[in-house]
Structure formats: C-alpha cells, structure tokens
Design a protein around this motif. Structure first.
Motif, PDB file in Angstrom:
ATOM      1  N   UNK A  51      54.530  46.156  46.866  1.00  0.00           N
ATOM      2  CA  UNK A  51      54.381  47.223  45.873  1.00  0.00           C
ATOM      3  C   UNK A  51      53.033  47.128  45.167  1.00  0.00           C
ATOM      4  N   UNK A  52      52.619  45.898  44.861  1.00  0.00           N
ATOM      5  CA  UNK A  52      51.345  45.691  44.167  1.00  0.00           C
ATOM      6  C   UNK A  52      50.180  46.258  44.983  1.00  0.00           C
ATOM      7  N   UNK A  53      50.190  45.994  46.274  1.00  0.00           N
ATOM      8  CA  UNK A  53      49.120  46.509  47.129  1.00  0.00           C
ATOM      9  C   UNK A  53      49.101  48.028  47.123  1.00  0.00           C
ATOM     10  N   UNK A  54      50.285  48.643  47.095  1.00  0.00           N
ATOM     11  CA  UNK A  54      50.359  50.108  47.117  1.00  0.00           C
ATOM     12  C   UNK A  54      49.826  50.717  45.834  1.00  0.00           C
ATOM     13  N   UNK A  70      47.113  46.047  56.610  1.00  0.00           N
ATOM     14  CA  UNK A  70      46.377  47.266  56.945  1.00  0.00           C
ATOM     15  C   UNK A  70      45.240  47.586  55.978  1.00  0.00           C
ATOM     16  N   UNK A  71      45.355  47.138  54.734  1.00  0.00           N
ATOM     17  CA  UNK A  71      44.279  47.395  53.773  1.00  0.00           C
ATOM     18  C   UNK A  71      43.029  46.587  54.095  1.00  0.00           C
ATOM     19  N   UNK A  72      43.176  45.508  54.869  1.00  0.00           N
ATOM     20  CA  UNK A  72      42.022  44.689  55.220  1.00  0.00           C
ATOM     21  C   UNK A  72      40.998  45.485  56.029  1.00  0.00           C
ATOM     22  N   UNK A  73      41.463  46.457  56.803  1.00  0.00           N
ATOM     23  CA  UNK A  73      40.538  47.302  57.576  1.00  0.00           C
ATOM     24  C   UNK A  73      39.711  48.205  56.668  1.00  0.00           C
ATOM     25  N   UNK A 115      39.228  47.003  41.340  1.00  0.00           N
ATOM     26  CA  UNK A 115      39.421  46.595  42.726  1.00  0.00           C
ATOM     27  C   UNK A 115      39.117  45.114  42.906  1.00  0.00           C
ATOM     28  N   UNK A 116      38.001  44.674  42.364  1.00  0.00           N
ATOM     29  CA  UNK A 116      37.635  43.262  42.473  1.00  0.00           C
ATOM     30  C   UNK A 116      38.710  42.389  41.827  1.00  0.00           C
ATOM     31  N   UNK A 117      39.196  42.814  40.680  1.00  0.00           N
ATOM     32  CA  UNK A 117      40.251  42.055  40.004  1.00  0.00           C
ATOM     33  C   UNK A 117      41.515  42.012  40.866  1.00  0.00           C
ATOM     34  N   UNK A 118      41.891  43.151  41.450  1.00  0.00           N
ATOM     35  CA  UNK A 118      43.100  43.221  42.280  1.00  0.00           C
ATOM     36  C   UNK A 118      42.981  42.311  43.497  1.00  0.00           C
ATOM     37  N   UNK A 144      45.458  50.272  46.894  1.00  0.00           N
ATOM     38  CA  UNK A 144      45.225  51.599  47.454  1.00  0.00           C
ATOM     39  C   UNK A 144      44.762  52.587  46.392  1.00  0.00           C
ATOM     40  N   UNK A 145      45.353  52.501  45.212  1.00  0.00           N
ATOM     41  CA  UNK A 145      44.989  53.433  44.132  1.00  0.00           C
ATOM     42  C   UNK A 145      43.547  53.214  43.701  1.00  0.00           C
ATOM     43  N   UNK A 146      43.132  51.957  43.555  1.00  0.00           N
ATOM     44  CA  UNK A 146      41.737  51.679  43.188  1.00  0.00           C
ATOM     45  C   UNK A 146      40.792  52.137  44.294  1.00  0.00           C
ATOM     46  N   UNK A 147      41.191  51.906  45.545  1.00  0.00           N
ATOM     47  CA  UNK A 147      40.363  52.329  46.660  1.00  0.00           C
ATOM     48  C   UNK A 147      40.168  53.832  46.692  1.00  0.00           C
ATOM     49  N   UNK A 148      41.222  54.567  46.365  1.00  0.00           N
ATOM     50  CA  UNK A 148      41.111  56.028  46.318  1.00  0.00           C
ATOM     51  C   UNK A 148      40.113  56.458  45.262  1.00  0.00           C
ATOM     52  N   UNK A 149      40.160  55.809  44.100  1.00  0.00           N
ATOM     53  CA  UNK A 149      39.201  56.164  43.050  1.00  0.00           C
ATOM     54  C   UNK A 149      37.777  55.766  43.418  1.00  0.00           C
ATOM     55  N   UNK A 150      37.627  54.718  44.201  1.00  0.00           N
ATOM     56  CA  UNK A 150      36.287  54.310  44.626  1.00  0.00           C
ATOM     57  C   UNK A 150      35.609  55.387  45.457  1.00  0.00           C
ATOM     58  N   UNK A 151      36.345  55.990  46.419  1.00  0.00           N
ATOM     59  CA  UNK A 151      35.698  57.009  47.241  1.00  0.00           C
ATOM     60  C   UNK A 151      35.711  58.378  46.593  1.00  0.00           C
TER      61      UNK A 151
END
Length: 225
Positions: free
Chosen positions: A104-107, A165-168, A134-137, A111-118
């Motif tokens: 759940x944490x990864x989701x 899958x997030x590693x990719x 993201x760095x903190x997560x 993922x949420x931080x990654x979405x805001x990054x792009x």
C-alpha cells in the motif's frame, strides 16, 4: 498446473503499468497460464468499461468471464482461488499485514510522488516538493529493506513482487528529479537489480529507458505547461 479451474484466465493490462506488471509477475510465480489483453487507455474499449465500470482502468483479471479489479485485490484473489499453487502472501497473520502495508505504501507514496514529478512543471516548487517526498519515500523503503536480500526477507515474496515494478521507473524519477537512485539509495537499487534477475520479473518488466520514453509521453500530453 493447467486444469478446468484455471481455464478462462485473462488479464486486461497495459505494458508499462506497474499495477498490471505485478499481476503478471504473480501469475508467473504461481505458474498460471492466462491470456494477456493489452488495453488502449486513450480509447477505452467496451470490455474494459464493462469489466471495471467504477475506475475504468487496468488491471482487471477475468476468471471465467467474471472480473476482479485492483491489483492488490487480484493478488489476494489468486491466492484464494488457486490454493494449490505457491502462495504469494505469507501464512503468518502479522507477516501478511506487514506485506500489505508496504505494498500500500508503494502505491500511495511512491507512485503518487512519481506522478507529481512528471506532471508538474520542471523546476517549479510543486515539482521540487515531489522530488523531496520521492527521495524520502525511497529512503524509507531502503530502511525497511535493511541488510536483507529482499523486502520479504531471505526469499522473494509478495511485497517484492508488489513493489519491484516501480524499479523500472527509478531511472525516470531520477532524471525528472535530478537525482540518482543508485547514489541516494544504493541498497534499494541493488534490490531492484536482484529482483530483475528472477524470470517472472524479467519477463514482466521493460527496460528503464523505454519506461522513461513513456514518461516523456505522459509529460508532453498531461503535464503542466
């Protein structure tokens, strides 16, 4: 392990979706044959809309035509529907809860931080905030990994297949946020590579450069101008 109970498994997915990829990895780990049905999310078809009318997104597992939605729900369903196959979740109740927590944490965080990054404009305060989070997560995930070879412990397990899958996407996250996951979280980066050597993972994920190209597509189409 083919049999009557297994027949009719189909997965509505998208090649780059980390949520669909975790389902593919799980199906491979359990040795279950299925039919992949790649979806066009820019032009959603009737099958997807019928199968998942609430969220209208992938993944959706169809078992004998009956839909199961949401990736973590699908993983639990696979354990319950196919108890004769290798279990994904650990048997101990506390270990099961622990694994679910980190998935759940990864989701909701990675993922949420990654979405805001792009999505946010490069160099904006909103993107810089996403970078910090993201760095903190990622550092929190690395702390959970510790000196273990896998997040699940000594062997690859549920929490690994849910998060790997997030590693990719690490390469893309790093380029957008101007940091290197290998430098910020070297043990986590090594964990991703270790998981990637597993056949179920290698067959399900795509090269980080290809994922980064897809992130560029998302940014051009949906990002802040």
């Amino acid at each position: 392990m083919a049999g009557e109970k297994e027949e009719g498994l189909q997965l509505l997915d998208l090649w780059v979706s980390p949520f669909a990829q975790r389902c593919r990895i799980a199906l491979a780990e359990k040795g279950l044959a299925y039919e992949p049905l790649e979806q066009d999310l820019s032009n959603k078809g009737d099958l997807l809309l019928r199968a998942n009318p609430v969220h209208k997104k992938v993944p959706v597992l169809l078992h004998g035509g009956r839909p199961v939605c949401e990736s973590l729900v699908i993983l639990q369903y696979l354990d319950e529907a196919f108890p004769e196959t290798p279990a994904l979740l650990p048997s101990d109740p506390h270990a099961r809860a622990h694994a679910r927590f980190w998935a759940d944490y990864a989701d909701w965080k990675v993922f949420e931080c990654g979405t805001r990054l792009w999505k946010r404009k490069a160099g904006s305060e909103l993107q810089l905030q996403a970078r910090r989070e993201m760095v903190e997560a990622l550092r929190i995930l690395e702390a959970e990994l510790g000196d273990k070879p896998y997040l699940a412990g000594e062997a690859f397990g549920f929490v690994d297949l849910a998060i790997v899958p997030f590693a990719a996407w690490f390469l893309g996250y790093g380029r957008l946020g101007e940091f290197s996951v290998e430098e910020v979280c070297p043990r986590l980066a090594a964990w991703g590579e270790r998981c990637g050597e597993r056949e179920s993972v290698a067959r399900s994920l795509h090269p980080p450069e290809k994922v980064y190209e897809f992130i560029g597509y998302l940014k051009d189409k949906y990002g802040d101008k």
